[in-house]
Design an enzyme around this catalytic site. Structure first.
Site, PDB file in Angstrom:
ATOM      1  N   GLY A   1       0.782  -0.574   0.009  1.00 32.69           N
ATOM      2  CA  GLY A   1      -0.090  -0.002  -0.111  1.00 32.69           C
ATOM      3  C   GLY A   1       0.915   0.951   0.055  1.00 32.69           C
TER       4      GLY A   1
ATOM      5  N   ASP B   1      -4.938   2.287  10.420  1.00 31.30           N
ATOM      6  CA  ASP B   1      -6.831   1.890  10.882  1.00 31.30           C
ATOM      7  C   ASP B   1      -6.743   1.353  11.918  1.00 31.30           C
ATOM      8  OD1 ASP B   1      -9.787   1.525   9.748  1.00 31.30           O
ATOM      9  OD2 ASP B   1      -8.953  -0.838   9.647  1.00 31.30           O
TER      10      ASP B   1
ATOM     11  N   VAL C   1     -11.366   3.115   1.820  1.00 29.91           N
ATOM     12  CA  VAL C   1     -11.065   3.707   1.039  1.00 29.91           C
ATOM     13  C   VAL C   1     -10.060   3.141  -0.803  1.00 29.91           C
ATOM     14  CG1 VAL C   1     -11.153   6.033   1.821  1.00 29.91           C
ATOM     15  CG2 VAL C   1      -8.736   4.780   1.739  1.00 29.91           C
TER      16      VAL C   1
ATOM     17  N   ASP D   1      -5.920  -1.184  -2.067  1.00 28.79           N
ATOM     18  CA  ASP D   1      -6.754  -1.644  -2.935  1.00 28.79           C
ATOM     19  C   ASP D   1      -7.835  -2.335  -1.957  1.00 28.79           C
ATOM     20  OD1 ASP D   1      -5.332  -3.534  -0.809  1.00 28.79           O
ATOM     21  OD2 ASP D   1      -6.179  -5.135  -1.582  1.00 28.79           O
TER      22      ASP D   1
ATOM     23  N   ARG E   1      -4.939  -0.279  -6.895  1.00 27.89           N
ATOM     24  CA  ARG E   1      -3.848   0.465  -6.434  1.00 27.89           C
ATOM     25  C   ARG E   1      -3.319   1.389  -7.155  1.00 27.89           C
ATOM     26  NH1 ARG E   1      -2.237  -2.491  -1.791  1.00 27.89           N
ATOM     27  NH2 ARG E   1      -2.200  -4.913  -2.152  1.00 27.89           N
TER      28      ARG E   1
HETATM   29  P1  IMP Z   1      -4.137  -1.727  10.437  1.00 25.25           P
HETATM   30  O1  IMP Z   1      -3.275  -3.417  10.661  1.00 25.25           O
HETATM   31  O2  IMP Z   1      -5.968  -2.027  10.954  1.00 25.25           O
HETATM   32  O3  IMP Z   1      -4.325  -0.370  11.110  1.00 25.25           O
HETATM   33  O4  IMP Z   1      -4.348  -1.971   8.823  1.00 25.25           O
HETATM   34  C1  IMP Z   1      -3.686  -1.338   7.949  1.00 25.25           C
HETATM   35  C2  IMP Z   1      -3.528  -1.747   7.110  1.00 25.25           C
HETATM   36  O5  IMP Z   1      -5.152  -2.006   6.957  1.00 25.25           O
HETATM   37  C3  IMP Z   1      -3.363  -0.872   5.551  1.00 25.25           C
HETATM   38  O6  IMP Z   1      -2.019  -0.933   5.581  1.00 25.25           O
HETATM   39  C4  IMP Z   1      -4.264  -1.072   4.525  1.00 25.25           C
HETATM   40  O7  IMP Z   1      -3.807  -2.408   4.210  1.00 25.25           O
HETATM   41  C5  IMP Z   1      -5.292  -2.010   5.228  1.00 25.25           C
HETATM   42  N1  IMP Z   1      -6.528  -0.971   5.308  1.00 25.25           N
HETATM   43  C6  IMP Z   1      -7.025  -0.508   5.856  1.00 25.25           C
HETATM   44  N2  IMP Z   1      -7.997   0.430   5.978  1.00 25.25           N
HETATM   45  C7  IMP Z   1      -7.978   0.677   4.449  1.00 25.25           C
HETATM   46  C8  IMP Z   1      -9.211   1.602   3.387  1.00 25.25           C
HETATM   47  O8  IMP Z   1      -9.205   1.831   3.898  1.00 25.25           O
HETATM   48  N3  IMP Z   1      -8.878   0.655   2.154  1.00 25.25           N
HETATM   49  C9  IMP Z   1      -7.788   0.170   1.681  1.00 25.25           C
HETATM   50  N4  IMP Z   1      -7.010  -0.932   2.372  1.00 25.25           N
HETATM   51  C10 IMP Z   1      -6.577  -0.647   4.034  1.00 25.25           C
HETATM   52 MG    MG Z   2      -1.087  -2.527   3.548  1.00 25.34          MG
END
Ligand code: IMP
Ligand code: MG
Length: 178
Positions: A42, A104, A154, A160, A166
């Site tokens: 990402g 996130d 998003v 993605d 992407r």
């Molecule tokens: P976290 O571990 O929940 O903070 O998620 C981080 C990863 O989840 C990011 O690096 C993204 O790959 C994916 N992600 C979280 N939210 C989104 C979104 O809204 N769109 C796309 N990918 C997301």
């Molecule tokens: Mg990611």
């Protein structure tokens, strides 16, 4: 029904924000650039634009590398984060800037920070283009933040939906349209 993407941040808005972040990072790090560590996949478009926006004086000393982070369970993060790929560059005693497209729940970044700690960097700072604070489950010390977004899924500019979107040069939300 066809899917359309409602634009949240267009190319111009992203470019302006990336320039401002690069200037801020440069001002905070003085003469020597930090080692840049991107979270694949990402972070890639954002990180490449960020690298190009750094001062020309950093060019010859700039070192970057990647870690792969995968969260199992699709779009619903369970906290089961798998990190793969060891850094080729040494970060021991160095300042490190970790770059991702979005934070996130914070679980991915927390896992990355924990992993990097084993390599004994002198300091680690976090840079994310997007921050979804309403979804946070694990605290993440974000130092450089591009945009805050509400709780929307998003896509674009590296992000993605099942590996699609992407490549969009802008960031938006997938919507069904008649
Ligand atoms: P976290 O571990 O929940 O903070 O998620 C981080 C990863 O989840 C990011 O690096 C993204 O790959 C994916 N992600 C979280 N939210 C989104 C979104 O809204 N769109 C796309 N990918 C997301
Ligand atoms: Mg990611």
């Amino acid at each position: 029904m066809a899917a359309a993407v409602r634009v949240l941040f267009d190319e111009g808005a992203i470019a302006r924000r990336v320039s401002a972040l690069a200037a801020e990072i440069a001002a905070d790090h003085g003469g020597r650039p930090p080692v840049i560590v991107g979270i694949r996949n990402g972070a890639v478009p954002f990180m490449m634009d960020l690298l190009r926006a750094f001062p020309v004086s950093w060019n010859s000393d700039l070192v970057f590398d990647f870690l792969d982070a995968t969260s199992y369970a699709g779009s619903c993060s369970t906290g089961d984060i798998r990190l793969a790929g060891d850094l080729v560059v040494s970060v021991e005693g160095r300042e490190v800037l970790v770059v991702d497209g979005i934070v996130d729940t914070g679980r991915t970044m927390a896992a990355v920070l924990n992993h990097l700690g084993d390599s004994k960097p002198s300091r680690v700072r976090v840079c994310t283009l997007l921050d979804k604070p309403s979804r946070r489950r694990v605290a993440v010390p974000i130092v450089y933040r591009g945009f805050e977004v509400e709780d929307l899924f998003v896509v674009g500019y590296g992000m993605d939906l099942d590996q699609r979107y992407r490549g969009l040069p802008y960031i938006g939300v997938v919507e069904e349209s008649a």
